[in-house]
Design an enzyme around this catalytic site. Sequence first.
Site, short mmCIF file in Angstrom:
data_model
loop_
_atom_site.label_atom_id
_atom_site.label_comp_id
_atom_site.label_asym_id
_atom_site.label_seq_id
_atom_site.Cartn_x
_atom_site.Cartn_y
_atom_site.Cartn_z
N ASN A 214 -10.19 -0.41 0.52
CA ASN A 214 -8.72 -0.41 0.50
C ASN A 214 -8.24 -0.89 -0.86
O ASN A 214 -8.36 -2.08 -1.19
CB ASN A 214 -8.19 -1.32 1.61
CG ASN A 214 -6.68 -1.32 1.70
OD1 ASN A 214 -5.98 -0.89 0.78
ND2 ASN A 214 -6.16 -1.82 2.80
N HIS B 155 -2.95 6.70 3.42
CA HIS B 155 -3.44 5.44 2.85
C HIS B 155 -4.83 5.17 3.40
O HIS B 155 -5.09 5.32 4.60
CB HIS B 155 -2.49 4.30 3.21
CG HIS B 155 -3.03 2.94 2.94
ND1 HIS B 155 -3.69 2.62 1.76
CD2 HIS B 155 -3.05 1.81 3.69
CE1 HIS B 155 -4.06 1.36 1.80
NE2 HIS B 155 -3.69 0.86 2.96
N CYS C 185 0.81 -1.22 0.00
CA CYS C 185 0.00 0.00 0.00
C CYS C 185 0.85 1.27 0.00
O CYS C 185 0.32 2.36 -0.20
CB CYS C 185 -0.93 0.00 1.20
SG CYS C 185 -1.98 -1.48 1.31
#
Length: 348
Positions: free
Chosen positions: A304, A273, A121
């Site tokens: 996500n 993030h 990520c």
Amino acid sequence: MTTIQSPATRHARILGVGAHRPPRVIDNEEVCTWIDSSDEWIQQRTGIRTRRWAAEDVGVVEMSEDAAAKALAAAGLTGSDVDAVVLATVSYPYQTPAAAAVLADRLGATPAAAFDISAGCAGFCHGIALAGDLVRGGTAGNVLVVGVDKLSDFTDKHDRSTAFLFADGAGAAVVGASDEVGIGPTVWGSDGAQADAIRSKFSWLELRSAHAAAMADPIAAEAAAQEPVKWPYLEQQGQSVFRWAVWQMAPVAQRALDAAGVRAEDIDVFVPHQANARIIDAMVKQLKLPESVHVARDIVDMGNTSAASVPLAMERAMADGHAPSGGLALLIGYGAGLSYAAQVVRLP
């Protein structure tokens, strides 16, 4: 003695951004047909209401191409102006060639350098760091950075700990030369001791071995046919990752502010993030961000999306008017590795 020549050091900045959001929207009610959960529980624990999954025939390259074309258009450039393509992903299903090389060809960027990076990520922020250095050092004039993941291909729909989290998407940014500093120093690192916190359940070799063993024994093969495919789905130690992100990432973000020589009140938008709304809230509190700073919360509608998370959230903040042109944004990505990267950038 002959001196090696190199272009004079120059500055770099983001010239344009683009995004691809798959049209298929999956709400929490649909997720709860796969696992024993509820819309209330998912929203309370993560902040997610919906997420996007790409169609079966749309992959990492296709999503990247759409986002990249938009970023190039926003920068007033074409593929032929690109000197390097840096693509961050953990879900391209081929070991080789790099998805970046395929993307470069589709964009007409050949013979640009093209390579993939795997930093989970945090991948996009790693890419911005590399692109900034390539431009500043004179190695490249314009660098296309893409963060993209199709996590639906590696999500176990029946895993109650991950089925509601992961999603698909792509975000892109063009980094080019600038007369002033547009990308601050990157603060990054990793903690491989916690590599198991977010990982693939099996390696490709384990998958091959399981298949070979089953095929060698007719009885085992028949039994295996009745079982779910042993697939390298993603698994996560949720509580461990949550605690690590809450307590370790705010200091990293603060170091990025300090390295750039700016204060929290100087920032126009905070783009962390998009892993969990509670993590975002905790970071905002620890950084003592004033209300004047817009906090990106793309997770509510997108889930996500791993490497695509930060560029998608940045693009939405700009498109919605929450991030002013030329404003300052604090970016931070963190995840599998465990890896992280943060920097302050000036928006296009």
